[in-house]
Design an enzyme around this catalytic site. Structure first.
Site: not given
Length: 305
Positions: A142, A65, A209, A67-68, A63, A267
């Site tokens: 998510h 976000h 997530d 941090d990914h 996805h 994570h």
């Protein structure tokens, strides 16, 4: 057997810490290198881990976000700076096309390598040119569109030299037997089943997530290694549900229900300074090997079952 291992480049969730970089995971599978969810700092972590840009053959984003995926611009530019000799396949949720385009063109650079984008529009197998495995996705639950990945190697048969020798099968006859399933030799029919045994393909699932949902169990069913987020502990399950995450206990329960072999937790929220509680909680529900991932770990895929 060719090298198969998970190189852990980062294990933090939204906020990195002094000891945990943002996400990043390279799955080595022989000549393949699948980079999952490169967060900030992935390029530097690759240096610490001895991973080069040329090791990357595929990139898979769950996805968009930060941090990914905020490490993607640096990875794309490094691949081009090093003039990697092969194209790189990239998989991501189709609904994030705008973000993918922005990340890949964040700043000017000289393009020397082809990126082949594969926006994922629904569950099922994906185009995976020349891959030794099938790549499959399933939707997760998510706060934004998110998908998980499963890699499955086809089953094969392993030839047994002693049985081949006993029946006088050698040279081109072996290839013919593998192609046709049986041959006539020395006055009798010899079948492939007589001189070989079933060799199960290996499998790997990557689940980030998400709340618990059908996609988690679908991806994890029977896999040799399940890499799964465990952002919170069960005592903070209300936060996990609110923000669309799993607890260590929830991840372990899913792994046990799905029949996974090895469980890799990752994570982690910055609120937890050690992983002792995560491992203890997971062990209540999952009877198999459990790894609480640390940055720069190298985790081999378990032996074939």
């Amino acid at each position: 057997m060719s090298q198969r291992e998970l190189v852990v480049l980062g294990t933090a969730s939204q906020v990195p810490t002094k000891h945990r970089n943002h996400n990043g995971y390279l799955l080595r599978w022989g000549r393949e290198g699948v980079l999952f969810d490169p967060g900030e700092g992935t390029q530097r972590q690759m240096t610490f881990a001895g991973v080069s840009a040329s090791d990357i053959t595929r990139i898979a984003l769950t996805h968009f976000h930060g941090d990914h995926c905020l490490g993607l611009p640096g990875i794309v530019q490094r691949i081009n700076l090093d003039q990697v000799a092969h194209p790189v396949e990239v998989y991501y949720p189709a609904s994030g096309q705008m973000y993918f385009d922005r990340l890949c063109a964040a700043t000017p650079f000289r393009q020397t390598v082809e990126l082949h984008p594969h926006p994922v529009t629904g569950p099922g197998p994906l185009a995976a040119p020349d891959a030794p495995f099938v790549i499959e996705t399933a939707p997760l639950s998510h706060s934004v569109d998110a998908i998980g990945y499963r890699l499955t190697e086809p089953d094969t048969r392993r030839m047994l030299p002693d049985r081949l020798a006993a029946l006088g099968v050698h040279g081109p006859l072996i290839g013919q037997l593998q192609r046709d399933g049986s041959i006539r030799h020395n006055g009798r029919t010899i079948t492939l089943a007589e001189v070989s045994e079933h060799r199960a393909g290996q499998s790997f699932a990557f689940v980030m997530d998400t709340r618990m949902c059908p996609g988690v169990l679908h991806l994890a069913t029977g896999v040799d290694m399940l890499v799964i987020e465990a952002t919170f502990l069960d005592e903070d399950a209300h936060l996990a549900d609110e923000y669309g995450h799993l607890t260590a206990g929830g991840a372990a329960r899913a792994a046990a229900e799905a029949g996974a072999h090895t469980l890799v937790l990752t994570h982690f929220s910055q609120r937890y300074r050690t992983l002792d509680a995560h491992r203890t909680e997971a062990a209540r529900y999952f009877p198999g090997p459990i790894v609480g991932a640390e940055d720069l770990n190298r985790i081999p895929l378990p032996p074939r079952r």
